[in-house]
Design a protein around this motif. Structure first.
Motif, PDB file in Angstrom:
ATOM      1  N   HIS A 528      -4.307  45.185  30.864  1.00  0.00           N
ATOM      2  CA  HIS A 528      -3.734  46.526  30.939  1.00  0.00           C
ATOM      3  C   HIS A 528      -3.871  47.259  29.601  1.00  0.00           C
ATOM      4  N   ASN A 529      -3.565  48.553  29.628  1.00  0.00           N
ATOM      5  CA  ASN A 529      -3.657  49.378  28.427  1.00  0.00           C
ATOM      6  C   ASN A 529      -2.554  48.966  27.446  1.00  0.00           C
ATOM      7  N   LEU A 530      -2.972  48.423  26.330  1.00  0.00           N
ATOM      8  CA  LEU A 530      -1.989  47.905  25.360  1.00  0.00           C
ATOM      9  C   LEU A 530      -1.155  49.008  24.715  1.00  0.00           C
ATOM     10  N   PHE A 531      -1.637  50.233  24.744  1.00  0.00           N
ATOM     11  CA  PHE A 531      -0.818  51.314  24.176  1.00  0.00           C
ATOM     12  C   PHE A 531       0.352  51.639  25.101  1.00  0.00           C
ATOM     13  N   GLN A 532       0.169  51.346  26.387  1.00  0.00           N
ATOM     14  CA  GLN A 532       1.180  51.728  27.357  1.00  0.00           C
ATOM     15  C   GLN A 532       2.235  50.653  27.588  1.00  0.00           C
ATOM     16  N   TYR A 533       1.773  49.435  27.795  1.00  0.00           N
ATOM     17  CA  TYR A 533       2.697  48.411  28.294  1.00  0.00           C
ATOM     18  C   TYR A 533       3.244  47.511  27.193  1.00  0.00           C
ATOM     19  N   GLU A 534       4.534  47.302  27.293  1.00  0.00           N
ATOM     20  CA  GLU A 534       5.268  46.550  26.282  1.00  0.00           C
ATOM     21  C   GLU A 534       5.148  45.033  26.497  1.00  0.00           C
ATOM     22  N   LYS A 535       5.285  44.627  27.766  1.00  0.00           N
ATOM     23  CA  LYS A 535       5.377  43.182  28.082  1.00  0.00           C
ATOM     24  C   LYS A 535       4.051  42.640  28.587  1.00  0.00           C
ATOM     25  N   ASN A 536       3.930  41.318  28.440  1.00  0.00           N
ATOM     26  CA  ASN A 536       2.683  40.722  28.906  1.00  0.00           C
ATOM     27  C   ASN A 536       2.907  39.282  29.350  1.00  0.00           C
ATOM     28  N   LEU A 537       2.033  38.817  30.206  1.00  0.00           N
ATOM     29  CA  LEU A 537       2.040  37.413  30.632  1.00  0.00           C
ATOM     30  C   LEU A 537       0.584  37.005  30.772  1.00  0.00           C
ATOM     31  N   LEU A 538       0.176  36.042  29.954  1.00  0.00           N
ATOM     32  CA  LEU A 538      -1.238  35.678  29.892  1.00  0.00           C
ATOM     33  C   LEU A 538      -1.437  34.209  30.238  1.00  0.00           C
ATOM     34  N   GLY A 539      -2.532  33.934  30.902  1.00  0.00           N
ATOM     35  CA  GLY A 539      -2.888  32.546  31.173  1.00  0.00           C
ATOM     36  C   GLY A 539      -3.918  32.075  30.161  1.00  0.00           C
ATOM     37  N   MET A 540      -3.906  30.778  29.919  1.00  0.00           N
ATOM     38  CA  MET A 540      -4.963  30.195  29.092  1.00  0.00           C
ATOM     39  C   MET A 540      -5.224  28.825  29.694  1.00  0.00           C
ATOM     40  N   ARG A 541      -6.493  28.509  29.960  1.00  0.00           N
ATOM     41  CA  ARG A 541      -6.696  27.252  30.666  1.00  0.00           C
ATOM     42  C   ARG A 541      -7.343  26.139  29.865  1.00  0.00           C
ATOM     43  N   TYR A 542      -8.309  26.380  29.133  1.00  0.00           N
ATOM     44  CA  TYR A 542      -9.127  25.291  28.615  1.00  0.00           C
ATOM     45  C   TYR A 542      -8.633  24.771  27.280  1.00  0.00           C
ATOM     46  N   TYR A 543      -8.171  25.702  26.461  1.00  0.00           N
ATOM     47  CA  TYR A 543      -7.710  25.302  25.130  1.00  0.00           C
ATOM     48  C   TYR A 543      -6.247  24.897  25.112  1.00  0.00           C
ATOM     49  N   MET A 544      -5.557  25.205  26.206  1.00  0.00           N
ATOM     50  CA  MET A 544      -4.238  24.605  26.427  1.00  0.00           C
ATOM     51  C   MET A 544      -4.320  24.062  27.849  1.00  0.00           C
ATOM     52  N   PRO A 545      -3.524  23.052  28.165  1.00  0.00           N
ATOM     53  CA  PRO A 545      -3.593  22.501  29.518  1.00  0.00           C
ATOM     54  C   PRO A 545      -3.332  23.582  30.568  1.00  0.00           C
ATOM     55  N   GLY A 546      -4.003  23.482  31.714  1.00  0.00           N
ATOM     56  CA  GLY A 546      -3.766  24.422  32.807  1.00  0.00           C
ATOM     57  C   GLY A 546      -2.285  24.462  33.114  1.00  0.00           C
ATOM     58  N   GLY A 547      -1.779  25.664  33.431  1.00  0.00           N
ATOM     59  CA  GLY A 547      -0.347  25.806  33.684  1.00  0.00           C
ATOM     60  C   GLY A 547       0.356  26.375  32.462  1.00  0.00           C
ATOM     61  N   SER A 548      -0.342  26.417  31.320  1.00  0.00           N
ATOM     62  CA  SER A 548       0.247  26.990  30.102  1.00  0.00           C
ATOM     63  C   SER A 548       0.281  28.514  30.233  1.00  0.00           C
ATOM     64  N   PHE A 549       1.169  29.132  29.512  1.00  0.00           N
ATOM     65  CA  PHE A 549       1.186  30.601  29.509  1.00  0.00           C
ATOM     66  C   PHE A 549       1.637  31.126  28.161  1.00  0.00           C
ATOM     67  N   ILE A 550       1.298  32.382  27.922  1.00  0.00           N
ATOM     68  CA  ILE A 550       1.846  33.085  26.762  1.00  0.00           C
ATOM     69  C   ILE A 550       2.510  34.329  27.333  1.00  0.00           C
ATOM     70  N   GLN A 551       3.761  34.488  26.986  1.00  0.00           N
ATOM     71  CA  GLN A 551       4.540  35.614  27.509  1.00  0.00           C
ATOM     72  C   GLN A 551       5.204  36.264  26.302  1.00  0.00           C
ATOM     73  N   SER A 552       5.625  37.506  26.438  1.00  0.00           N
ATOM     74  CA  SER A 552       6.118  38.256  25.278  1.00  0.00           C
ATOM     75  C   SER A 552       7.179  37.532  24.451  1.00  0.00           C
ATOM     76  N   GLU A 553       7.967  36.678  25.103  1.00  0.00           N
ATOM     77  CA  GLU A 553       8.993  35.950  24.339  1.00  0.00           C
ATOM     78  C   GLU A 553       8.700  34.466  24.179  1.00  0.00           C
ATOM     79  N   LEU A 555       5.982  30.934  24.497  1.00  0.00           N
ATOM     80  CA  LEU A 555       4.659  30.317  24.653  1.00  0.00           C
ATOM     81  C   LEU A 555       4.893  28.929  25.231  1.00  0.00           C
ATOM     82  N   TYR A 556       4.274  28.670  26.374  1.00  0.00           N
ATOM     83  CA  TYR A 556       4.486  27.388  27.036  1.00  0.00           C
ATOM     84  C   TYR A 556       3.190  26.603  27.084  1.00  0.00           C
ATOM     85  N   LYS A 557       3.244  25.396  26.533  1.00  0.00           N
ATOM     86  CA  LYS A 557       2.087  24.511  26.596  1.00  0.00           C
ATOM     87  C   LYS A 557       2.394  23.455  27.646  1.00  0.00           C
ATOM     88  N   ALA A 558       1.635  23.488  28.719  1.00  0.00           N
ATOM     89  CA  ALA A 558       1.869  22.567  29.840  1.00  0.00           C
ATOM     90  C   ALA A 558       1.528  21.129  29.422  1.00  0.00           C
TER      91      ALA A 558
END
Ligand code: GP9
Ligand code: MN
Length: 606
Positions: A528-553, A555-558
């Motif tokens: 999304h447009n980073l100038f507009q939106y405050e919050k975020n929820l991102l997935g990352m699969r390979y460099y952290m185990p699948g199921g990990s996420f990064i969220q505005s508050e 960071l979860y490493k599965a």
């Protein structure tokens, strides 16, 4: 049955058991011998037993070939896991063509002890002298039946489990089973689980925002009608920006540019196995990659909705530049699919100032600048995608290209070399920006600079490097420092030194650029447009185990191959206990990733 006849076979299976155990202990930290004996070992033993039954006349040859193959697999998986901190799968065989250029890095990773995986070959030679012919015995048939029954049970159980993270799956269910289940799921198409479509509104809600149509966004159209330059910097991480070593800035040019930029200092890399090429894909499509397989190895060649296509509709001509072989990372397939009008690779550029595997970045930028006058005559507006490469691991810069005077303790260290290489990249970005200014193009352009992925990670980092890094940062190197890359947007008169600390991902680059250029886009975007939106929820699969996420508050490493799961406060990177929010994000990010996978389907091979 003559039990003495079974003795050499018992020894063969014992050697195999020891090898399998060593492999499990090394890769997964497995401590339970029972788990090894009942989950991992039977499949490997079954293959050996079947081989011995089938090739009755060449039993020793079978043993030798099989042992050598298994040792080779374990050796390769060990090296791979050390570098990528995830296990390779049979998919990754598709990547072997890419390994020549990363050869130097791989060499750095070999531990002499790894060759112990081949030590059973010596034992085989010893028992081979004692039993020159392996005797006939019915015990082999019983062994096949026994191993088959156990393997069938564990594989059937494994097939029922979801693969959220392949390493964790292999740890729980067996490496051999993990490969079988992946093959099975791929053939039955379960690997790309189709999910319900997510509307842009729903997607935004999962991230924690209220959806707003793009034309009402902050900064929509701010850079309308401008040329676009996207500069992807090899291995540039965010932690170097604004930092100094012995009074010398690591990125003096980027630092100076920040006064007239919007600088996003909390943007996470989202690449998977395809590293640089995944970053190119994400930045040019606004889509995720599947993670475990480089997207460039899966493309079916069909046209992919992209930044270049979106801009073409507005009268832009597009060009992409990278000083490596065009076949590397299958860019000969990637670039046409992304719709670039002009594609430039190593063969187009002067064969001078080689560093690593191609001409240095200064040659790349000179080349791109030389193309500009013609392009400006040919197209109304231009989009240039410049992919830098010189600051690539192992970061060995020729003396002439060293701008930092490294303190003694940093000399000839991985960290010192990294800082030196990044300093060089910064210098070239600076020269390029200055050239755009001199040509009067800076005021007519939107320029985006971002890092493709981390450069400092894994085994090339010695203990000494970790001490230096700690010293450089003033605190231990965190996952956030590892995974954040700088994202700078600039151009004459656009911004006045704003630092945006909200969470972003590489997937947000294209939506943000489109919004700035005032372009409404018809195709789905994951970011999304980073100038507009405050919050975020991102997935990352390979460099952290699948199921990990990064969220505005958070960071979860599965949980992965070795380590249990871990939750961090994103701001402080302090460890925290999981809460109800965490559980919601774990579910939501799975929905996002599955939606991301479903968007890839039209463009990847069956
Ligand atoms: C290869 C270069 C580096 O062409 O872009 O790729 P990487 O090893 O970083 O993926
Ligand atoms: Mn790269």
């Amino acid at each position: 049955m003559n039990s003495a006849k079974a003795v050499p076979y018992l020894l063969l299976f014992l050697f195999l058991f020891i090898k399998v155990s060593a492999f499990r202990m090394l890769i997964f930290d497995t401590k339970s011998i029972g788990h090894i004996a009942f989950v991992e070992f039977p499949v490997w033993a079954l293959l050996l037993a079947i081989g011995l039954l089938i090739f009755k006349k060449h039993r020793w040859l079978t043993v030798w070939i099989y042992s050598f193959l298994v040792s080779g697999i374990f050796f390769a998986v060990t090296l791979y896991s050390r570098y990528y901190t995830t296990i390779p799968s049979y998919y990754d065989l598709q990547q072997t063509t890419q390994s020549s250029t990363v050869g130097t890095t791989i060499l750095l990773l070999i531990n002499p002890l790894d060759f112990l995986f081949f030590s059973d070959l010596i034992l085989l030679a010893i028992i081979g002298r004692r039993w020159r012919r392996l005797p006939r015995t019915n015990a082999l048939k019983y062994a096949v039946i026994g191993f088959l029954v156990i393997s069938a049970i564990t594989t059937a159980y494994a097939i029922k489990q979801p693969i959220i993270d392949i390493s964790y799956f292999a740890k729980e269910n067996g490496y051999a089973q993990s490969q079988l289940v992946q093959m099975y799921q791929q053939t039955t198409e379960k690997a790309h689980a189709s999910s319900t479509e997510l509307s842009p509104k729903k997607l935004e809600e999962l991230k924690g925002n209220e959806f707003i149509p793009v034309h009402s966004h902050e900064n929509f159209g701010l850079a309308e009608g401008r040329h676009l330059f996207v500069v992807q910097v090899e291995s540039m991480q965010n932690f170097v920006v604004g930092k100094s070593l012995d009074g010398q800035e690591i990125t003096p040019n980027i630092n100076a540019l920040l006064d007239e930029s919007a600088y996003f200092s909390n943007v996470f890399q989202q690449i998977g196995a395809g590293t640089t090429s995944d970053a190119e894909w994400i930045a040019n499509t606004g889509l995720y990659t599947e993670g475990m397989v480089p997207i460039v190895n899966q493309l079916n060649g069909d046209k992919v909705p992209s930044l270049a296509y979106a801009l073409k509709d507005k009268g832009y001509g597009s060009a992409t530049y990278h000083a490596d072989d065009i076949e590397f990372w299958n860019r000969d397939v990637l670039y046409p699919a992304l719709g670039f009008d002009e594609v430039f690779s190593i063969e187009d550029m002067p064969d001078i100032k080689q560093v690593g595997f191609g001409p240095a970045d200064e040659v790349l930028f000179d080349f791109a600048l030389d193309e500009l006058p013609r392009q400006l005559k040919t197209y109304d507006r231009i989009y240039s995608n410049i992919v830098m490469m010189t600051s690539h691991t192992p970061f060995l810069m020729p003396e002439k290209m060293q701008y930092l005077n490294l303190p003694k303790e940093y000399e000839d260290t991985h960290v010192g070399n990294y800082l030196q290489a990044v300093r060089y990249a910064d210098e070239q970005v600076g020269v390029f920006i200055q050239e755009l200014k001199d040509q009067g193009l800076f005021d007519e352009s939107l320029i985006v600079i971002f890092g493709d992925h981390s450069g400092i990670h894994g085994s090339p980092l010695s203990l000494e490097d970790e001490v230096l890094l700690n010293d450089f940062l003033g605190h231990p190197y965190s996952l956030k420092e590892r995974y954040t890359v700088p994202l700078v947007m600039t151009g004459g008169g656009l911004f006045e030194g704003t630092e945006m600390k909200r969470l972003g991902g590489q997937v947000d680059i294209m939506p943000t650029v489109l919004a700035l250029l005032g372009i409404e886009y018809d195709h789905p975007l994951m970011g999304h447009n980073l100038f507009q939106y405050e919050k975020n929820l991102l997935g990352m699969r390979y460099y952290m185990p699948g199921g990990s996420f990064i969220q505005s508050e958070q960071l979860y490493k599965a949980p992965g191959a070795k380590l249990p799961d871990m939750l961090y406060d994103l701001k402080t990177m302090e460890k925290r206990g999981k809460n109800s929010e965490t559980k919601k994000h774990i579910r939501d990010v799975q929905v996002i990733l599955e939606y991301g996978d479903s968007l890839l389907k039209p463009y990847i091979q069956d």
